[in-house]
Design a protein around this motif. Structure first.
Motif, PDB file in Angstrom:
ATOM      1  N   SER A  80       0.829  -1.188  -0.081  1.00  0.00           N
ATOM      2  CA  SER A  80       0.095   0.178  -0.070  1.00  0.00           C
ATOM      3  C   SER A  80       1.042   1.292   0.010  1.00  0.00           C
ATOM      4  CB  SER A  80      -0.845  -0.005   1.181  1.00  0.00           C
ATOM      5  OG  SER A  80      -0.108  -0.068   2.196  1.00  0.00           O
ATOM      6  N   LEU A  81       0.202   2.414  -0.048  1.00  0.00           N
ATOM      7  CA  LEU A  81       1.051   3.615  -0.123  1.00  0.00           C
ATOM      8  C   LEU A  81       0.672   4.455   1.416  1.00  0.00           C
ATOM      9  CD1 LEU A  81       3.234   5.167  -1.951  1.00  0.00           C
ATOM     10  CD2 LEU A  81       1.286   6.764  -2.012  1.00  0.00           C
ATOM     11  N   ARG A  82       1.849   4.879   2.037  1.00  0.00           N
ATOM     12  CA  ARG A  82       1.777   5.324   3.264  1.00  0.00           C
ATOM     13  C   ARG A  82       2.022   6.822   2.993  1.00  0.00           C
ATOM     14  NH1 ARG A  82       4.939   2.680   6.842  1.00  0.00           N
ATOM     15  NH2 ARG A  82       6.548   3.808   6.051  1.00  0.00           N
ATOM     16  N   GLN A 108      -8.961   2.458  -1.438  1.00  0.00           N
ATOM     17  CA  GLN A 108      -9.257   2.122  -0.176  1.00  0.00           C
ATOM     18  C   GLN A 108      -8.250   2.765   0.676  1.00  0.00           C
ATOM     19  OE1 GLN A 108     -11.398  -0.495   1.012  1.00  0.00           O
ATOM     20  NE2 GLN A 108     -12.115  -0.818  -0.918  1.00  0.00           N
ATOM     21  N   ALA A 109      -8.695   3.330   1.811  1.00  0.00           N
ATOM     22  CA  ALA A 109      -8.121   4.264   2.850  1.00  0.00           C
ATOM     23  C   ALA A 109      -7.941   3.949   4.243  1.00  0.00           C
ATOM     24  CB  ALA A 109      -8.194   5.786   2.341  1.00  0.00           C
ATOM     25  N   TYR A 177      -3.123   5.597   4.809  1.00  0.00           N
ATOM     26  CA  TYR A 177      -2.571   4.274   3.912  1.00  0.00           C
ATOM     27  C   TYR A 177      -3.612   4.230   2.728  1.00  0.00           C
ATOM     28  CZ  TYR A 177       0.798   2.385   7.338  1.00  0.00           C
ATOM     29  OH  TYR A 177       1.833   2.257   8.066  1.00  0.00           O
ATOM     30  N   LEU A 178      -3.130   4.110   1.386  1.00  0.00           N
ATOM     31  CA  LEU A 178      -3.990   4.148   0.490  1.00  0.00           C
ATOM     32  C   LEU A 178      -3.614   2.737  -0.621  1.00  0.00           C
ATOM     33  CD1 LEU A 178      -2.937   7.386  -1.191  1.00  0.00           C
ATOM     34  CD2 LEU A 178      -5.015   7.172   0.471  1.00  0.00           C
ATOM     35  N   ASP A 179      -4.745   2.160  -1.015  1.00  0.00           N
ATOM     36  CA  ASP A 179      -4.640   1.078  -1.675  1.00  0.00           C
ATOM     37  C   ASP A 179      -5.509   0.466  -2.640  1.00  0.00           C
ATOM     38  OD1 ASP A 179      -3.364  -1.557  -2.710  1.00  0.00           O
ATOM     39  OD2 ASP A 179      -3.212  -2.194  -0.721  1.00  0.00           O
ATOM     40  N   ASP A 180      -5.304  -0.037  -3.801  1.00  0.00           N
ATOM     41  CA  ASP A 180      -6.484  -0.504  -4.614  1.00  0.00           C
ATOM     42  C   ASP A 180      -6.848   0.567  -5.441  1.00  0.00           C
ATOM     43  OD1 ASP A 180      -7.988  -2.458  -6.090  1.00  0.00           O
ATOM     44  OD2 ASP A 180      -9.073  -2.835  -4.151  1.00  0.00           O
TER      45      ASP A 180
END
Ligand SMILES: [Zn+2]
Length: 585
Positions: A80-82, A108-109, A177-180
C-alpha cells in the motif's frame, strides 16, 4: 477543434442520458453504471517498484510518501502507499482523457492512528502542453481509524482537457494508507493507441553525409574534411546495417535526413545559394572561424554517390522508401536553429522539400533539431515550421544539468508529448539517445520498459554511424529484438510522424453509443483528413459477439475491439454483445 466536436457530441449524449430511460446510467435502481473496463491508472495497487526505492513506479511521490508492505490486496509482495504528514502527497502518471467523459476514482484508505483522518482527491486536468488548465477537487473525505474504507470521487473532463493526473493528500500528520486505486471512464473508451496498443515508440536516425554535422563539426575535430569523409562512410555503412536490422524485426523507422544527403550527386556544381552563415563562429562554439569566410557547401566534391559515396546518399533513398521507412527533416544544410534566422530557416527548409520532391520523398512533417539546438529558437522560426506544415519537432534541448529556461520537454518527463509554447499544433516529441555502446543497452531497455509502464510516447535514436561496428550492430540488434518482443505487451512501434498524425486524427473521431436490450450500438466516424488504422475501443465487459455494417465481425480480444481501417470521412456501424449482458425483458 476536433476535440470540441467530440465534446459537443458527448454533451449531447449526456443530455440524452438525462431524458432517455433506455440508458443504463439513468436506471434507478438497476445494473451498475456503464463504465469501460480496465484501470486507467498506472501501477494502481503500488506493486511495481523496479528500482526498490520504496516509491511506487509511475507515481510522483511527495515527501514521506512511501510504500508499505501492509496491503489489502491478496497479491503476495503487494504494497500500500503511506502518506505521513499534511504536506505529503502522491500524484499519478498522466492519463489520456476525453472532454465530456466522466471519470471515477475509487480507492481504499485507512488512518493508522487512534483518531480518524481525512483525504482529498483532485483531478488535475491538463492541456496539450501538460499544464493544469482546470481542476476538480473532492471534499475532505473521512478516513476511519485502523479500518479500510472505500472512497470514491468523480468528475467530468472539461472542454480543453486532453490529459489528467490524480492527486491525493491527507489532512493532519497521522499516517494515511492508500491501496487498490481504480480510475474508470464512462461509456466505451476510444483508446489513445491503435492495434490494442498501450504505448508508442519510434526509432529515429539522424542521417547525414560528410556534408552534414561532420564537415561543419563543432566537436574537437573542428573543420577536418578527411575525418568528415571517413565518418560519412560510417554513416553509409550504418544505414545498410540498420536497414537490414529493421527489416528483420519489421520496424519502420524515421530517418531525419539532412536534405543534402538526399542528393544523388551534384555534378552540375549547384552551390545552393552560396550561403555564408555568420553565426557558425568560434564565439558560438565552433573550433575556429573557418565558416565566416567559407560558403557552407564549399567542400561539395561535385560528384555522384558512385564517385563520392560518403557525400551523397541519393542511391539509398529508393531502398528506404521501398522498406516503408519515413524520411523526415534534419534541415537541408544542418543548420544550428538556435542561431539561424527565420529567413535562413525558411530558405533551407524549402530547399529540403525541393530536393526531397526530386527524390520522390514527400515534404517533411517532422524535424529533428541539428545539434539538439532548439535553444535560442525565435518564435518566428516556429512560425516558419508551422507555415511549412510541420507537425512535430524532436531533439529538443533537454540537458538535465543545462539551462532549464530553454527546455520544451523537461528532462524528467521524456515519455509524453507536449506542444511547443505558443504553438498548440506543434508537438515536441521526446527522445532518448542510444549511441550503440554495450554499456548503454540497459538504459535503452529501461526506456522501452518505462514507456510501456507509463502508457506514454517516446523515441530512441542514434546517428547512422553509430550502427557501424560489429559491437554496435550487436547492441542495436539486442535492443530491437527486446522492443519487438514487447509488441505483445502493447508496444506500438511506428515512424515518429505516424504516431503524431494518429494522435491528431484521434481527436477528430466522433463516437455515438446507444444501449439496446442486450447489446450496444455504436457509430464511429472519422472526421479527420487521415486514414485511421487500428482504432481500438474498450467496452465495459468482454466482447461476446459483434457485427460491423451488419456482417459478423471478429477482431476483438476480451473487452477490446479493433476497427478495420477507417478512411477520412468514413463511418463504422457496430453492434456489440457483451458477456453477462443478457437481453432484458
Ligand atoms: Zn546531425
Amino acid at each position: 477543434m476536433g476535440r470540441r466536436i467530440v465534446f459537443v457530441l458527448a454533451a449531447l449524449l449526456l443530455l440524452g442520458l438525462a431524458g432517455a430511460a433506455a440508458w443504463r446510467l439513468t436506471q434507478q435502481p438497476g445494473p451498475a453504471p456503464l463504465y469501460a473496463s480496465g484501470n486507467l491508472l498506472v501501477n494502481p495497487g503500488f506493486q511495481e517498484d523496479a528500482d526498490g526505492d520504496r516509491r511506487p513506479d509511475g507515481w510522483e511521490a511527495g515527501p514521506a510518501a512511501e510504500l508499505s508492505d501492509w496491503t489489502i490486496l491478496p497479491e503476495p509482495g503487494g504494497h500500500s502507499l503511506r502518506l505521513t504528514g499534511s504536506a505529503s502527497y502522491v500524484r499519478s502518471a498522466p492519463v489520456f482523457v476525453w472532454p465530456g467523459k466522466r471519470y471515477t476514482l475509487s480507492l481504499q484508505a485507512l488512518a493508522d492512528a487512534p483518531t480518524p483522518a481525512r483525504l482529498q482527491v483532485a483531478f488535475l486536468w491538463e492541456d496539450t502542453r501538460r499544464e493544469v488548465c482546470a481542476r476538480a477537487t473532492s471534499d475532505w473525505m473521512p478516513v476511519p481509524s485502523r479500518r479500510w474504507r472505500s472512497l470514491s470521487f468523480q468528475a467530468v473532463a472539461p472542454p480543453d482537457a486532453v490529459g489528467m493526473t490524480v492527486l491525493l493528500r491527507p489532512a493532519g500528520d497521522d499516517p494515511v494508507y492508500l491501496d487498490d486505486l481504480r480510475l474508470s471512464e464512462s461509456g466505451v473508451r476510444l483508446e489513445p493507441f491503435p492495434d490494442y496498443g498501450q504505448a508508442a515508440l519510434a526509432f529515429t536516425v539522424d542521417w547525414e553525409t560528410a556534408m552534414g554535422g561532420l564537415i561543419h563539426s563543432r566537436s574537437d575535430d573542428g573543420y577536418n574534411p578527411a575525418t568528415a569523409e571517413a565518418r560519412g562512410e560510417a554513416m553509409r555503412q550504418g544505414t545498410e546495417n540498420l536497414l537490414s536490422l529493421f527489416a528483420r524485426y519489421g520496424i519502420r523507422g524515421t530517418w531525419f535526413a539532412a536534405g543534402y544527403a538526399l542528393l544523388p550527386g551534384n555534378p552540375s556544381g549547384d552551390d545552393f545559394g552560396h550561403p555564408l552563415y555568420a553565426w557558425a563562429s568560434q564565439a558560438n562554439g565552433w573550433r575556429d572561424d573557418h565558416w565566416l569566410t567559407t560558403p557552407w557547401f564549399a567542400d561539395d566534391p561535385h560528384g555522384t554517390s558512385e564517385s563520392h559515396p560518403a557525400w551523397y546518399f541519393g542511391d539509398l533513398v529508393p531502398r528506404l522508401l521501398a522498406a516503408h521507412q519515413e524520411i523526415a527533416s534534419h534541415t537541408f544544410g544542418h543548420l544550428y536553429l538556435g542561431l539561424a534566422s527565420p529567413e535562413e530557416l525558411r530558405a533551407d527548409l524549402q530547399r529540403w522539400n525541393a530536393v526531397a520532391r526530386a527524390a520522390g520523398v514527400p515534404s517533411a512533417r517532422s524535424l529533428a533539431f541539428p545539434w539538439g539546438a532548439s535553444l535560442g529558437m525565435p518564435d518566428a522560426s516556429y512560425d516558419v515550421l508551422e507555415a511549412l506544415g510541420y507537425l512535430a519537432v524532436t531533439r529538443t534541448y533537454h540537458e538535465p544539468r543545462g539551462r532549464s529556461q530553454y527546455w520544451i520537454l523537461p528532462p524528467d518527463d521524456l515519455f509524453h508529448l507536449r506542444t511547443v509554447p505558443g504553438h498548440p499544433n506543434l508537438w515536441a516529441f521526446p527522445d532518448h539517445y542510444f549511441p550503440g555502446r554495450p554499456e548503454d543497452l540497459p538504459g535503452a531497455k529501461a526506456v522501452v520498459d518505462r514507456v510501456l509502464l507509463l502508457r506514454g510516447v517516446t523515441s530512441l535514436w542514434a546517428h547512422s554511424e553509430e550502427v557501424a561496428s560489429p559491437e554496435q550492430v550487436a547492441a542495436w540488434e539486442e535492443l530491437l529484438a527486446y522492443s519487438a518482443e514487447r509488441r505483445s505487451s502493447g508496444l506500438w512501434i511506428a515512424p515518429l510522424t505516424e504516431i503524431v498524425r494518429y494522435r491528431n486524427a484521434l481527436c477528430q473521431v466522433e463516437m455515438e453509443t446507444r444501449e439496446r436490450p442486450g447489446y450496444l450500438e455504436l457509430r464511429v466516424r472519422n472526421v479527420s483528413r487521415e486514414t485511421l488504422s487500428g482504432l481500438t475501443l474498450t467496452f465495459p465487459a468482454p466482447v461476446r459477439r459483434a457485427t460491423l455494417q451488419g456482417a459478423s465481425y471478429s477482431d476483438f480480444r476480451q473487452d477490446q475491439l479493433r476497427l478495420p481501417e477507417l478512411p477520412a470521412g468514413a463511418s463504422a456501424r457496430l453492434k456489440v454483445w457483451l458477456e453477462g449482458w443478457e437481453a432484458e425483458p
